[in-house]
Each structure stands twice: as C-alpha cells, then as structure tokens.
Write an enzyme that holds these catalytic residues in place. Structure first.
Site, PDB file in Angstrom:
ATOM      1  N   GLY A   1       0.765  -1.245   0.000  1.00 35.31           N
ATOM      2  CA  GLY A   1       0.000   0.000   0.000  1.00 35.31           C
ATOM      3  C   GLY A   1       0.790   1.286   0.000  1.00 35.31           C
TER       4      GLY A   1
ATOM      5  N   GLU B   1       4.065  -6.673   1.477  1.00 37.59           N
ATOM      6  CA  GLU B   1       3.604  -6.947   0.112  1.00 37.59           C
ATOM      7  C   GLU B   1       3.449  -5.692  -0.749  1.00 37.59           C
ATOM      8  OE1 GLU B   1       0.624 -10.670   1.125  1.00 37.59           O
ATOM      9  OE2 GLU B   1      -0.174  -8.637   1.091  1.00 37.59           O
ATOM     10  N   PRO B   2       4.531  -4.963  -1.000  1.00 30.97           N
ATOM     11  CA  PRO B   2       4.382  -3.800  -1.874  1.00 30.97           C
ATOM     12  C   PRO B   2       4.236  -4.221  -3.335  1.00 30.97           C
ATOM     13  CG  PRO B   2       6.679  -4.064  -1.225  1.00 30.97           C
ATOM     14  CD  PRO B   2       5.908  -5.147  -0.515  1.00 30.97           C
ATOM     15  N   GLY B   3       3.353  -3.560  -4.060  1.00 34.29           N
ATOM     16  CA  GLY B   3       3.189  -3.847  -5.486  1.00 34.29           C
ATOM     17  C   GLY B   3       3.435  -2.581  -6.286  1.00 34.29           C
ATOM     18  N   ARG B   4       2.524  -1.602  -6.076  1.00 32.49           N
ATOM     19  CA  ARG B   4       2.586  -0.333  -6.822  1.00 32.49           C
ATOM     20  C   ARG B   4       3.978   0.305  -6.765  1.00 32.49           C
ATOM     21  NH1 ARG B   4      -1.853   2.994  -7.588  1.00 32.49           N
ATOM     22  NH2 ARG B   4      -2.910   1.884  -5.908  1.00 32.49           N
TER      23      ARG B   4
ATOM     24  N   CYS C   1     -15.242   4.417 -27.229  1.00 42.72           N
ATOM     25  CA  CYS C   1     -16.517   5.093 -27.489  1.00 42.72           C
ATOM     26  C   CYS C   1     -17.239   5.471 -26.213  1.00 42.72           C
ATOM     27  CB  CYS C   1     -17.391   4.196 -28.338  1.00 42.72           C
ATOM     28  SG  CYS C   1     -16.712   4.045 -29.972  1.00 42.72           S
ATOM     29  N   GLU C   2     -16.627   6.298 -25.401  1.00 43.12           N
ATOM     30  CA  GLU C   2     -17.379   6.908 -24.307  1.00 43.12           C
ATOM     31  C   GLU C   2     -16.642   8.122 -23.785  1.00 43.12           C
ATOM     32  OE1 GLU C   2     -17.298   3.043 -21.957  1.00 43.12           O
ATOM     33  OE2 GLU C   2     -17.278   4.557 -20.376  1.00 43.12           O
TER      34      GLU C   2
ATOM     35  N   TYR D   1      -0.885  -1.410 -12.191  1.00 44.91           N
ATOM     36  CA  TYR D   1      -2.345  -1.459 -12.382  1.00 44.91           C
ATOM     37  C   TYR D   1      -2.816  -0.836 -13.705  1.00 44.91           C
ATOM     38  CZ  TYR D   1      -1.997  -2.638  -7.459  1.00 44.91           C
ATOM     39  OH  TYR D   1      -1.654  -3.228  -6.275  1.00 44.91           O
TER      40      TYR D   1
HETATM   41  N1  LLP Z   1      -1.557  -7.009  -0.574  1.00 48.98           N
HETATM   42  C1  LLP Z   1      -2.878  -7.105  -0.744  1.00 48.98           C
HETATM   43  C2  LLP Z   1      -3.628  -8.107   0.006  1.00 48.98           C
HETATM   44  C3  LLP Z   1      -3.543  -6.242  -1.620  1.00 48.98           C
HETATM   45  O1  LLP Z   1      -4.859  -6.341  -1.754  1.00 48.98           O
HETATM   46  C4  LLP Z   1      -2.806  -5.274  -2.345  1.00 48.98           C
HETATM   47  C5  LLP Z   1      -3.462  -4.378  -3.298  1.00 48.98           C
HETATM   48  C6  LLP Z   1      -1.413  -5.223  -2.151  1.00 48.98           C
HETATM   49  C7  LLP Z   1      -0.818  -6.105  -1.259  1.00 48.98           C
HETATM   50  C8  LLP Z   1      -0.526  -4.270  -2.904  1.00 48.98           C
HETATM   51  O2  LLP Z   1      -0.812  -2.946  -2.636  1.00 48.98           O
HETATM   52  P1  LLP Z   1       0.103  -1.804  -3.322  1.00 48.98           P
HETATM   53  O3  LLP Z   1       1.465  -1.871  -2.698  1.00 48.98           O
HETATM   54  O4  LLP Z   1       0.178  -2.112  -4.771  1.00 48.98           O
HETATM   55  O5  LLP Z   1      -0.607  -0.551  -3.046  1.00 48.98           O
HETATM   56  N2  LLP Z   1      -6.275  -1.149  -8.873  1.00 48.98           N
HETATM   57  C9  LLP Z   1      -5.994  -0.144  -7.869  1.00 48.98           C
HETATM   58  C10 LLP Z   1      -5.174  -0.706  -6.740  1.00 48.98           C
HETATM   59  C11 LLP Z   1      -5.812  -1.872  -6.052  1.00 48.98           C
HETATM   60  C12 LLP Z   1      -4.939  -2.465  -4.986  1.00 48.98           C
HETATM   61  C13 LLP Z   1      -5.466  -3.779  -4.549  1.00 48.98           C
HETATM   62  N3  LLP Z   1      -4.697  -4.436  -3.544  1.00 48.98           N
HETATM   63  C14 LLP Z   1      -5.293   1.031  -8.531  1.00 48.98           C
HETATM   64  O6  LLP Z   1      -5.126   1.045  -9.739  1.00 48.98           O
HETATM   65  O7  LLP Z   1      -4.948   1.991  -7.866  1.00 48.98           O
END
Ligand code: LLP
Length: 439
Positions: A248, A293-296, A364-365, A393
């Site tokens: 997050g 668990e960082p993703g973004r 088309c929107e 994402y």
């Molecule tokens: N762990 C869990 C259980 C999660 O649900 C998520 C993200 C993460 C880790 C990773 O979070 P991050 O580090 O990426 O913030 N589609 C949306 C974001 C949805 C995030 C869902 N869960 C967007 O485009 O902003």
C-alpha cells in the site's frame, strides 16, 4: 515536470528511459507501448529487501504481482531475492511459469475457488491466506484428503482507515475483506483454523489499502495487529510465528504527491519495522517472521506508456483535447478512479508548455480520458506523449474494450530493449470466439 532518476532528457530534446530514446522506442515497437525500466525495479527491490533485513531481521518482501503480472517480472523478482503474492489461478500459473519457487509464493483472494485451492496446494505454495470460514474448511478437507498440511494465515480487518480512494481502502468496517478483529469474527476463525487438521495457522495478514503516504497508518496497523496477537496469546494460549502487514505504499504520480527517491522508500519499511519491534517487546511477544507486500511502489514509477497524438480538438473557451492511440482499454485508472498522471511530450521535451490538454483515448465513451489538466507544448498530430508512473495497475487491468488490442510491454536497460509481453493481434483478440452451434 518530474525529475525521477529513470527519466532524462537527451541532447536531441527527446525523453530517455533506461538509456533508451522514447521516440526510437515508439518507432521500433509502435504505440501505445508500455515501457519498464529494469534498473528502477532492481534498485527499489534491493532497497526493500535490504531495509527489511537490516531494520527487522527475519522476513520476506513479497511483490504484490496484481500490480503487474507477466512471466518476465516474476523471473526478475525471483533473481532479486523477493517472493510474490498471487491472487488467482492465473497469477499463480504465470508466477510458476516465470520460474519463481512455489515456496516463495503467498496466495490471496477473498473467494478462492476449489480449483484454485487445489492448484495452490498441488503446486506447493508457501502460504495460503484464508478469508472465509468455509475456505478454511474446504482447504483443510482438501489437504486431509491428500495427506498433507498447508501453512495458512488468516486475513483480518484491523479497522484502520487510511486516506486513499474508497475503492482501494480495504480495512473499513464494511470491507468485503478479512475477518473483523472488532466483532469476534477473527477469534472464531482462529479457533476454527486451530482445530482443522489439514492446515497449520502461522499468523495473520492485514492490508489497509493502497496509495497511502501516511506512515502512521502502517504503524497503527502494526500496533493493532500486535495488540491482537497479545489478546490471542492471553485468551487462547496460542502464539503466532508470522505476521503479514500487506502493501500500500504511496508513489509519485503528479506534483500533488510526495516525491521520494528510491532510497526514500526505505522509510515505509523502517517505520513498520521499528514500530513492530517496539510493540513486540512491550507486549512480551515472540518476534514474528514479517511479510510485506508492496506492489505499486515496485513497478509504478518504473513504467511509462508511450502514445502517438492523433486528432486534436479545441473547443474554444472550453477545452483542448488531444486524442491518442490508446485509451481506457490499456490505461483504465482515470476512468475508474479519477487518477491523475504527469504527461510529457517525449519528442519535444525542451519546448515550453503553453497549452492545457485533456488526453483522450479512442474508446466510445466520454469518460475515456487518460489524463486531465496536462500542460504541454502546442501539440500536433504525430507527437509522442509519455504518461509517467504507469507501471502499476495499467497493463494488469487492461481489457479489449471496443476490441482494441492490449499493447506490448517492453523492458529497457542501458539503452537496450526487448519484449516482456508481445502485443495482441486481431487474431489474438478473436481467438476465443466460438463457432456457436445455436447460430
Ligand atoms: N496485498 C494485498 C492483500 C492487496 O490487496 C494489495 C493491493 C497489495 C498487497 C498491494 O498494494 P500496493 O502496494 O500495490 O498498493 N487497482 C488499484 C489498486 C488496487 C490495490 C489492490 N490491492 C489502482 O489502480 O490503484
């Protein structure tokens, strides 16, 4: 214009990423084009891995692969010593194909199907995070039938409300995720898990939301989780060996966001580690193995998307639109969340920004806008635009809306480039269309 390290302006006035000229990339691979800088991903993974080890000790950074999933990224993540979190059979399949060891995977999902649970258990996934009573029961029965025991965690909702878009807040009282720690649900789930023979409960997981800058929110989650660990120890006499605090961490999209250097991202982990160490000492708990668990923040700023400007529409006194060859099919976040981006003219980086544009897609929107309020030089057909911080994402949420093809994804390093994912062809788009016998 942002000055992130991945991006430079060359002597020819073009934008460069990872040493590669974006105009040349656009010519070579065509547009729209997702581009990832390998070095950025390597650097940030190194910072996360080393900070966790130095500040906390026993733990593992898991790349939340929902942010961007393809075989190549799992291969890279594995090389960099991280594990990954997967949330579906498809992500699990791709991760295994990418060569990451199943033991380093953690499987999430608030509604895993029987088939997904079976696939995860048969693949030897390290930990499955359960999010429903029936899932604990189904998984335990499955494991018993296979004479095996699966390590699990339980997703709980600690009730920490973080400041972010409500679609990506996950720990509010009405969330679809997790067993509530406030109303007794979590305790009941723990009791169920402890009495289920096919699973071994190693700890709890929480994730408070996404794109969160306030480190206090993560510290508060760590505090609440350890309070709960203490309660379980006192009431059930059970001590957990692991803790997963989710992801997050907020990243930089526009000047409204905080701009961190790659090293600056270490602070998120430092604050979590320090708070956690303090809490476990104070509460007399065993130090849990820590998953994050960082993703973004691993792939977001590493990625940009290149487009070619097509039609330009000036509605006098109202708005300027520059339409590009992409749209909400490969860049859905503005349409979904009103997300904001920084956009630059990649072929004219030194030209003065004099106009304000809405960057429109070709779907088309009316809501098919990629970015609003973009200050750019006066654009003309054929200009190359780069939308920055698109690595998370976007590709992973792309669709074939209007039967547009999902564009290719490339990786760049030291001026070299190659495909991570090939672009779809029209045949790819129509591949699943069946010769329906009712027609
Ligand atoms: N762990 C869990 C259980 C999660 O649900 C998520 C993200 C993460 C880790 C990773 O979070 P991050 O580090 O990426 O913030 N589609 C949306 C974001 C949805 C995030 C869902 N869960 C967007 O485009 O902003």
């Amino acid at each position: 214009m942002n000055t992130r390290d991945t991006l430079k302006t060359g002597k020819n006035g073009h934008l460069f990423i990872g040493g590669a000229d974006c105009v040349e990339l656009a010519e070579k691979y065509s547009t729209p084009l997702y581009v990832y800088d390998k070095k950025y991903i390597e650097d940030i993974c190194g910072v996360y891995r080393d900070t966790l080890e130095k500040e906390y000790g026993e733990g593992r950074v898991l790349y939340a692969s929902k942010a961007f999933s393809c075989k190549g990224i799992y291969k890279l993540i594995d090389k960099l010593g991280l594990g990954a979190d997967v949330v579906s059979g498809g992500e699990l399949y791709t991760a295994l194909e990418g060569g990451i060891s199943a033991q380093k995977l953690v499987m999430h999902g608030n509604n895993k199907t029987d088939a997904e649970l079976k696939f995860a258990v048969e693949s030897g996934v390290g930990v499955i995070v359960c999010d429903a009573y029936s899932e604990i029961e189904r998984l335990s029965a499955l494991c018993e039938s296979k004479d095996t025991v699966q390590k699990i965690m339980l997703r709980v909702n600690p009730g920490v409300e973080a400041h972010t878009h409500h679609f990506v807040q996950t720990a509010t009282p009405d969330s679809k995720f997790g067993f509530s720690m406030m109303n007794g649900d979590a305790v009941r789930a723990i009791e169920l898990a402890l009495s289920s023979k096919g699973v071994r409960l190693i700890g709890l997981h929480c994730h408070i939301g996404s794109q969160i800058f306030e480190k206090e929110s993560f510290a508060l989650a760590a505090e609440k989780m350890t309070d709960f660990y203490k309660k379980i120890k006192d009431e059930l006499g059970y001590e957990f060996e692991a803790l997963n605090l989710g992801g997050g961490f907020g990243i930089y999209y526009t000047d409204d966001d905080k701009k961190l250097s790659v090293e600056g991202y270490a602070d998120y982990i430092r604050v979590i580690a320090q708070t956690l160490k303090k809490c476990i000492l104070k509460k007399g708990l065993k130090k849990p193995f820590l998953f994050l668990e960082p993703g973004r923040s691993i792939v977001g700023e590493a990625g940009i998307t290149l487009y070619t400007v097509g039609n330009i529409k000036n509605i006098i006194g109202i708005k300027n639109y520059a339409a590009v060859d992409g749209g909400m099919f490969e860049s859905p976040r503005h349409a979904l969340y009103g997300s904001r981006y920084t956009v630059v003219a990649a072929n004219r980086m030194n030209d003065k920004a004099t106009e304000r544009y809405s960057i429109a897609g070709k779907c088309c929107e009316s809501g098919d806008i990629i970015a609003e309020d973009c200050f750019l030089p006066e654009l003309k057909r054929g200009d190359i635009l780069a939308v920055l911080s698109t690595g998370a994402y976007n590709y992973s949420m792309a669709s074939n809306y209007n039967r547009n093809a999902v564009p290719p994804v490339i990786l760049v390093e030291n001026g070299e480039s190659d495909y991570l994912v090939k672009g779809q062809t029209y045949e790819d788009i129509a591949r699943g269309d069946a010769d329906c016998k009712l027609l």
